[in-house]
Scaffold this active site. Structure first.
Site, mmCIF file in Angstrom:
data_model
loop_
_atom_site.group_PDB
_atom_site.id
_atom_site.type_symbol
_atom_site.label_atom_id
_atom_site.label_comp_id
_atom_site.label_asym_id
_atom_site.label_seq_id
_atom_site.Cartn_x
_atom_site.Cartn_y
_atom_site.Cartn_z
ATOM 1 N N SER A 128 14.881 21.258 -16.957
ATOM 2 C CA SER A 128 13.609 22.009 -17.312
ATOM 3 C C SER A 128 13.942 23.279 -18.018
ATOM 4 O O SER A 128 14.908 23.900 -17.755
ATOM 5 C CB SER A 128 12.957 22.504 -15.628
ATOM 6 O OG SER A 128 12.178 23.552 -15.918
ATOM 7 N N HIS A 188 0.731 -1.075 0.045
ATOM 8 C CA HIS A 188 0.075 0.209 0.068
ATOM 9 C C HIS A 188 1.059 1.077 -0.042
ATOM 10 O O HIS A 188 0.410 2.302 0.477
ATOM 11 C CB HIS A 188 -0.844 -0.001 1.327
ATOM 12 C CG HIS A 188 -1.802 -1.304 1.384
ATOM 13 N ND1 HIS A 188 -2.926 -1.570 0.705
ATOM 14 C CD2 HIS A 188 -1.168 -2.350 1.955
ATOM 15 C CE1 HIS A 188 -3.240 -2.728 1.374
ATOM 16 N NE2 HIS A 188 -2.355 -3.363 2.098
ATOM 17 N N GLU A 233 8.974 8.436 -16.760
ATOM 18 C CA GLU A 233 7.588 8.489 -16.792
ATOM 19 C C GLU A 233 7.097 8.119 -18.514
ATOM 20 O O GLU A 233 5.726 7.822 -18.434
ATOM 21 C CB GLU A 233 7.686 10.371 -16.812
ATOM 22 C CG GLU A 233 7.914 10.692 -15.483
ATOM 23 C CD GLU A 233 8.070 12.278 -15.472
ATOM 24 O OE1 GLU A 233 7.160 12.945 -15.329
ATOM 25 O OE2 GLU A 233 9.231 12.627 -15.769
ATOM 26 N N LYS A 247 15.886 21.772 -11.745
ATOM 27 C CA LYS A 247 15.272 20.524 -12.136
ATOM 28 C C LYS A 247 16.022 19.560 -12.859
ATOM 29 O O LYS A 247 16.783 19.547 -13.583
ATOM 30 C CB LYS A 247 13.898 20.754 -13.014
ATOM 31 C CG LYS A 247 12.799 21.500 -12.419
ATOM 32 C CD LYS A 247 12.369 20.701 -11.067
ATOM 33 C CE LYS A 247 11.529 19.491 -11.444
ATOM 34 N NZ LYS A 247 10.353 19.604 -12.214
#
Ligand code: ARG
Length: 478
Positions: free
Chosen positions: A294, A173, A307, A300
């Site tokens: 970024s 979980h 992803e 970043k």
């Protein structure tokens, strides 16, 4: 045309394009709209090499049964060589009437070999031809991808071995649950991908049936030799039923299922890398070569491969379900709907190949922050089950032990003290039990077969090695 759109009836007799394989039946040529909508050449060109291979075997089969003279056979084979050469050197000129790769090859063979070329399609239909091309293609691709997945697994395996005794919390979980070795965690993914190799090999086997000789749907009145042609093309068997084989795309669905499962597994690894590379977890640093920045925020460093491996699994699922929907209502035998099998398959193969290579590189070069992992495991209450097991060893029923430890956990939370401190001063527990919560102890206690501790994981690595070696041999032998 009132609105400048496409003229829906732009199909007045079009003599220039009336050069299809089937124009003899028609008084007028095909409408431009028909050609635009039905043409498959832009994507089935990818099957050219297989179309030529299939045609060669078909020609040799025709010669064997005297449907083609040796001389005609020679000239058609020479024309096929020339077509292959023209395509390889990008000199092959496609014309408007080339609906698909099969038409293009036959048209050019006939231009080169004349009357002999006009005999190439004897006893053959594009229905058995396209199924043959696609099966040959799938066999090659599934074999290649199986090799890539084996390489991918080797990376996971090497990183697992290298991880040594590093440990982290295992999660259920997404809550810290019990300690696991990092190698155990990495091997969990490796076993997953071993199953993917088997699925790819099963899809390859499903494709390993020769359709040539099935004709359009009912075989032929001519004395064809489908067994000889099957052997010539390296298929392990020929079709049993002509109707079945020209409409069977189960092997494409099997392939897409195998690819989609790989996509899902890459997605799950991707999701973990996204979490682990966040400051909140901080378990991994993605190598600069496998991260992006970024355009606005100078600080970043983003895990875009991870992803996209998660994002692209969506289109893999779409490719599979789209094909299944295409297949579900089709009456026997060939229907043009089946042309819709290729683009999802090609896309699935391309995406999975690129994804495997990118994610493999990301894993191979990542730095695992093992001290952060250990701290996360040690600071947590991930040893609570071990305290319950301590009571079980004294003879207490597990359900009662669970209740005792749950109360101790609650007390430690209420009093904002460490679990070990409370355990140390609890009746029936005490310092011996508290010692089980000391850093690095819990992981060593996990000794049962297949468990996450050092003793069973050492054995697991050997078993994984052996299973992988067996797969490697199977794939190399294709
Ligand atoms: N382009 C077609 C396909 O991919 C080839 C077979 C066409 N056969 C036919 N009878 N129209 O399915």
């Amino acid at each position: 045309m009132s609105d400048g759109g496409i003229d829906p009836v732009d199909g007045e007799p079009n003599t220039e394009s009336a050069n299809t394989l089937w124009h003899g039946r028609f008084a007028s040529g095909p409408a431009q709209a028909l050609l635009t909508y039905t043409v498959s050449l832009p994507f089935d060109r990818r099957l050219a090499a297989y179309d030529i291979a299939g045609s060669r075997a078909h020609v040799r089969g025709l010669v064997r049964v005297d449907l083609l003279t040796d001389a005609d056979g020679e000239s058609v084979l020479a024309a096929l060589d020339q077509v292959e050469e023209e395509m390889a050197s990008d000199r092959f000129v496609y014309v408007d009437s080339d609906e698909d790769i099969h038409t293009a090859v036959e048209r050019r063979v006939t231009e080169i070999a004349g009357d002999a070329g006009a005999r190439l399609h004897t006893g053959r239909s594009r229905n058995d031809q396209v199924a043959t091309d696609l099966r040959l293609f799938v066999k090659d691709q599934m074999g290649d991808l199986a090799q890539t997945v084996v390489d991918f697994i080797s990376v996971l395996h090497d990183r697992a071995v290298e991880a040594g005794d590093a440990y982290l919390p295992g999660y259920t979980h997404l809550q810290r649950a019990q300690p696991v070795l990092l190698s155990h965690h990495l091997l969990a993914h490796a076993w997953t991908f071993q199953r993917d190799v088997r699925r790819l090999l099963a899809a390859r086997d499903a494709a390993d049936v020769s359709p040539l000789g099935a004709g359009a749907l009912a075989g032929s009145t001519l004395p064809l030799d489908p067994d000889g042609v099957a052997a010539d093309l390296g298929f392990s068997r020929r079709f049993e039923n002509s109707l079945d084989v020209v409409s069977d795309r189960d092997f494409v669905a099997d392939s897409l299922y195998a690819l989609t499962m790989i996509g899902i597994h890459l997605s799950r690894i991707g999701e973990e890398f996204v979490l682990w590379s966040s400051d909140e977890f901080g378990f991994v640093i993605v190598d600069d070569g496998y991260a992006t920045g970024s355009s606005m925020m100078p600080q970043k460093k983003n895990p875009d491969i991870a992803e996209l491996s998660r994002g692209k699994s969506g289109r893999l699922i779409g490719n599979l379900t789209g094909l299944l929907a295409t297949l579900k209502g089709l009456p026997l035998a060939y229907n043009r709907d089946l042309q819709e099998d290729k683009e999802p398959l090609f896309d699935g193969i391309d995406q999975i190949r690129a994804g495997l290579i990118a994610v493999m590189g990301m894993i191979a070069t990542a730095s695992f922050r093992t001290e952060k992992m250990a701290r996360a495991a040690d600071e947590s209450t991930a040893g609570a089950t071990d305290i319950a097991d301590f009571l079980v060893r004294t003879g207490m029923p597990f359900r009662d032990a669970h209740a005792v430890v749950a109360a101790v956990v609650r007390q430690s939370l209420d009093e904002e003290r460490s679990l070990a401190a409370v355990v140390a001063e609890t009746d029936n527990l005490g310092p011996d039990a508290a010692a089980l919560l000391a850093p690095g102890v819990g992981i060593k206690l996990r000794t049962s077969p297949g468990a996450s501790g050092p003793v069973p994981v050492a054995e697991q690595i050997e078993r994984h090695d052996a299973a992988l070696a067996e797969l490697r041999t199977r794939v190399a032998g294709l």
